[in-house]
Design a protein around this motif. Sequence first.
Motif, PDB file in Angstrom:
ATOM      1  N   ALA A  17       0.638  -1.365   0.079  1.00  0.00           N
ATOM      2  CA  ALA A  17       0.089   0.010   0.044  1.00  0.00           C
ATOM      3  C   ALA A  17       0.812   1.013  -0.036  1.00  0.00           C
ATOM      4  O   ALA A  17       1.988   1.295   0.813  1.00  0.00           O
ATOM      5  N   ASP A  18       0.598   2.282  -0.796  1.00  0.00           N
ATOM      6  CA  ASP A  18       1.048   3.534  -0.700  1.00  0.00           C
ATOM      7  C   ASP A  18       0.472   4.432   0.256  1.00  0.00           C
ATOM      8  O   ASP A  18      -0.547   4.917   0.216  1.00  0.00           O
ATOM      9  N   LEU A  19       1.676   4.495   1.385  1.00  0.00           N
ATOM     10  CA  LEU A  19       0.993   5.439   2.460  1.00  0.00           C
ATOM     11  C   LEU A  19       1.165   6.982   2.452  1.00  0.00           C
ATOM     12  O   LEU A  19       0.960   7.786   3.154  1.00  0.00           O
ATOM     13  N   GLY A  20       1.955   7.179   1.128  1.00  0.00           N
ATOM     14  CA  GLY A  20       2.389   8.758   0.874  1.00  0.00           C
ATOM     15  C   GLY A  20       3.612   9.173   1.138  1.00  0.00           C
ATOM     16  O   GLY A  20       4.268   8.376   2.269  1.00  0.00           O
ATOM     17  N   GLY A  25       3.358   0.632   2.947  1.00  0.00           N
ATOM     18  CA  GLY A  25       2.660  -0.295   4.040  1.00  0.00           C
ATOM     19  C   GLY A  25       2.995  -1.718   3.496  1.00  0.00           C
ATOM     20  O   GLY A  25       3.544  -2.049   2.759  1.00  0.00           O
ATOM     21  N   ALA A  26       2.460  -2.441   4.308  1.00  0.00           N
ATOM     22  CA  ALA A  26       2.344  -3.861   4.277  1.00  0.00           C
ATOM     23  C   ALA A  26       1.657  -4.348   2.924  1.00  0.00           C
ATOM     24  O   ALA A  26       0.588  -3.816   2.476  1.00  0.00           O
TER      25      ALA A  26
END
Length: 112
Positions: A17-20, A25-26
Motif C-alpha cells: 500500500a502507498d502510504l504517501g 505499507g505491508a
Amino acid sequence: MSAAAFCTVTASTKRNADLGSGRTGAPATNLASLLVTPLWPVGRETVNVLSLNSPREFKECYHVPTGATLPDVAEGDVLVHGGAEYRIAYAGEWTDGDIPTLHIVCQQVKGT
C-alpha cells in the motif's frame, strides 16, 4: 487447444500500500485469483534478454486472459503461487500471434 488451457494454477498477487510521502505499507491482496501456468525455471535466454543479474534462482509463468486486457500485475508485487511467495522482477506483455499473454518472472521470497 487454447493457450489458456495451460493456465492450470490459481495464484494471487499482493502489493504494498502507498502510504504517501514515499512510505509503503505491508503487502495486501491486489488480485485474488489469477490463472497462470505452473512456475518453470527461467532459461538462460530470458536471463540475458531481461538482464537479470542475481545469484538467486528465477522462475517464470504466464497468464492468458480470456479477453484482450491484461491484469494489473507490476514489478515489485508478490506472486502467491502454490503456498509460496515470489517477488515479481518482471511483468510484461508477451505476444505470440494474436494472443496477448502476461509473462511473469519472479524470485522466491525467503524467510529470514
